[in-house]
Design an enzyme around this catalytic site. Sequence first.
Site, short mmCIF file in Angstrom:
data_model
loop_
_atom_site.label_atom_id
_atom_site.label_comp_id
_atom_site.label_asym_id
_atom_site.label_seq_id
_atom_site.Cartn_x
_atom_site.Cartn_y
_atom_site.Cartn_z
N GLY A 149 -1.74 -4.54 0.75
CA GLY A 149 -2.05 -5.65 1.09
C GLY A 149 -1.06 -6.83 0.34
O GLY A 149 -0.74 -7.56 1.15
N ASP A 194 -5.19 6.60 9.61
CA ASP A 194 -5.28 5.53 10.55
C ASP A 194 -3.78 5.62 11.46
O ASP A 194 -3.09 4.21 11.99
CB ASP A 194 -5.39 4.19 9.00
CG ASP A 194 -4.58 4.72 8.15
OD1 ASP A 194 -2.84 5.29 7.69
OD2 ASP A 194 -4.49 3.61 7.33
N ASN A 216 3.62 -6.20 5.56
CA ASN A 216 2.69 -6.71 5.78
C ASN A 216 2.72 -8.75 5.95
O ASN A 216 1.77 -9.14 7.23
CB ASN A 216 1.65 -7.04 4.26
CG ASN A 216 0.90 -5.55 4.26
OD1 ASN A 216 0.47 -5.29 5.19
ND2 ASN A 216 0.96 -5.34 3.22
N HIS A 227 0.06 4.73 7.35
CA HIS A 227 -0.52 5.24 5.75
C HIS A 227 0.18 6.92 5.66
O HIS A 227 -0.73 7.63 6.27
CB HIS A 227 -1.23 5.15 4.67
CG HIS A 227 -1.60 3.60 5.02
ND1 HIS A 227 -2.59 2.96 5.46
CD2 HIS A 227 -1.00 2.86 4.05
CE1 HIS A 227 -2.60 1.24 5.45
NE2 HIS A 227 -1.89 1.50 4.50
N SER A 242 0.89 -1.15 0.19
CA SER A 242 -0.18 0.31 0.24
C SER A 242 0.81 1.28 -0.12
O SER A 242 0.23 2.38 -0.19
CB SER A 242 -0.68 0.01 1.23
OG SER A 242 -0.13 0.14 2.19
#
Length: 219
Positions: A81, A191, A110, A194, A44
């Site tokens: 992801g 969040d 991830n 990011h 991402s």
Amino acid sequence: MAAVAASVPVDGIAATASVPASKVQASKEPASKGPASIVVLGDSLSAEYGLDRDTGWVALMRKRLAQSAPDYNVVNASISGETTTGGKTRLPAILARVRPGVVIVELGANDALRGIPLTLSTSNLGAIIESSQSAGAKVLVIGMRIPPNYGPDYAEHFFQTFAELAKQYRTAYVPFLLDGLVDDPSLFQADQIHPTAAAQPHMLDNVWPALKPMLKDAQ
């Protein structure tokens, strides 16, 4: 979430790591027919998660290349992801289609989020590098960090893995894509994972010194 968590480039469970390689950014990035091309194989952080289109660091790299190395085409094969297993699985088709001169590998975080053994992640990254080099591409490995709450020993081992791979395979290397960003929460989305659009030029500046020597006629 504490600012340190911003150093984890991971995605939610709903992230779609199963998008076919043929559909990755197909609408804006035509396949290259020559060796002067760059593939970015990432997650991402490279896939413009939460950003307006063409504002991520890869898009900014494309614009900079237009000025310094205009013969290069950039194919962003990043998926939110994505894991090292997914990247390794998708890579052969990407290499065959694009025939890149450079492959930038931005994967691994991830895996840590999902509890994938570091030995498997390391093996997958090694396979990605080997496949890219066998296809005639130069490789740039981008390292990542994870917070110490994963355990300081594991976090340090995770971070050192990227440097060890770069040394083993003699690749170019960026120690940490988010270097200089993680202490400023304003540079991250809600969040706190990011980066925002404002952070993307800095991310490119972290990559460029390692990428520039790999390019032909780059100024």
